[in-house]
Design an enzyme around this catalytic site. Structure first.
Site, short mmCIF file in Angstrom:
data_model
loop_
_atom_site.label_atom_id
_atom_site.label_comp_id
_atom_site.label_asym_id
_atom_site.label_seq_id
_atom_site.Cartn_x
_atom_site.Cartn_y
_atom_site.Cartn_z
CG ASP A 29 33.15 -123.00 -26.19
OD1 ASP A 29 32.89 -121.59 -26.32
OD2 ASP A 29 33.06 -123.66 -27.42
CG HIS A 173 37.01 -125.57 -23.39
ND1 HIS A 173 37.85 -125.54 -24.35
CD2 HIS A 173 35.59 -126.06 -24.11
CE1 HIS A 173 37.25 -125.99 -25.62
NE2 HIS A 173 36.04 -126.31 -25.23
NI NI Z 1 31.86 -127.46 -25.80
#
Ligand code: NI
Length: 205
Positions: A29, A173
Site C-alpha cells: 500500500d 507498505h
Molecule cells: Ni494506506
C-alpha cells in the site's frame, strides 16, 4: 538473424487453481515511491506477482515507477487520491477520491483499476454500496504485518509467516525501506511452507 527474445520466466502463480493450491497474496500500500523500485527486482527474482494499492498523489509524483510496476505484471488497485477515511466522506467525495486516483493510475499504466483498498480499512455499508455502484470491489487483508509501525524486517517476516493461511492476503507498505528489506524473507519462508504467490484478483477467481 537477430537472436529471439529470451522467454520471460512465468510467475509462479500463473494458471494456479487456488481452490487446490495454497495461494497467498502479497499486497503493498501507499506507493509508488523510490523504494518501490528496489522492491521490483526482488519480486522478479522470485517470480512473484503482487498487488499494489496505489495512492493517486504518489502515482502523479512517480508515474514512471507506477508504469514499471504494471510492466512487471503486478496487479494495481486504487488506494484513493489523498488517503482519507472514506467513512467520513460524502458519497460524492468518495467517488471523487476514487476517480482522481483511477485517472492518474490509468494515465501512468494504461489500465483503470477496479480493486479498491479503503485507507485504514475504513469501510461501512454506505462506502461498499458506492463501490458496488461503480463496479469496484473492496479488498482488505487477513495478515497485518504492522510493518509501518515497528519498521523491523525480522518482525515483519515473523508476523507474515505466523499468520498466513491459504487464501490469505498479506498487508505491507512499499514506502518503507525496512518493509522492502523483509520481502525476500517473507517470500522464501512462505514458499518453504508450500505457498504459491498470486495477485488478489487470482484469489477470487
Ligand atoms: Ni494506506
Amino acid at each position: 538473424m537477430p537472436a529471439p527474445p529470451k522467454p520471460k520466466p512465468k510467475p509462479d502463480g500463473d494458471g494456479v487453481d487456488c481452490s487446490k493450491a495454497k495461494c497467498i497474496a502479497l499486497t503493498f500500500d501507499d506507493g509508488p515511491v523510490p523504494s518501490t523500485s528496489t522492491l521490483l527486482p526482488i519480486l522478479r527474482k522470485h517470480h512473484v506477482h503482487a498487488t499494489f494499492f496505489m495512492l493517486g498523489n504518489s502515482v502523479a509524483a512517480h508515474p514512471d515507477i507506477a508504469a514499471a510496476v504494471a510492466k512487471d505484471g503486478h496487479a494495481i488497485g486504487n488506494h484513493t487520491m489523498t488517503h482519507p477515511q472514506l467513512t467520513k466522506l460524502s458519497n460524492d467525495e468518495i467517488a471523487s477520491e476514487l476517480d482522481r486516483a483511477a485517472a492518474q493510475i490509468e494515465k501512468a499504466t494504461g489500465k483503470r483499476p477496479t480493486l479498491v483498498r479503503p485507507p485504514y480499512g475504513a469501510q461501512n455499508a454506505r462506502v461498499l454500496s458506492v463501490l458496488r455502484s461503480r463496479g469496484e470491489s473492496s479488498i482488505l487483508w487477513s495478515v497485518d504485518t504492522l510493518d509501518w509501525k515497528h519498521r523491523n524486517p525480522a518482525t515483519t517476516i515473523k508476523r507474515a509467516l505466523a499468520s498466513s493461511k491459504p487464501g490469505g492476503i498479506i498487508l505491507m507498505h512499499d514506502i518503507h525501506p525496512t518493509s522492502v528489506q523483509a520481502v525476500e524473507g517473507v517470500i522464501t519462508g512462505l514458499k518453504e511452507r508450500g505457498f504459491t504467490f498470486v495477485t488478489v484478483d487470482q484469489l477470487h477467481r
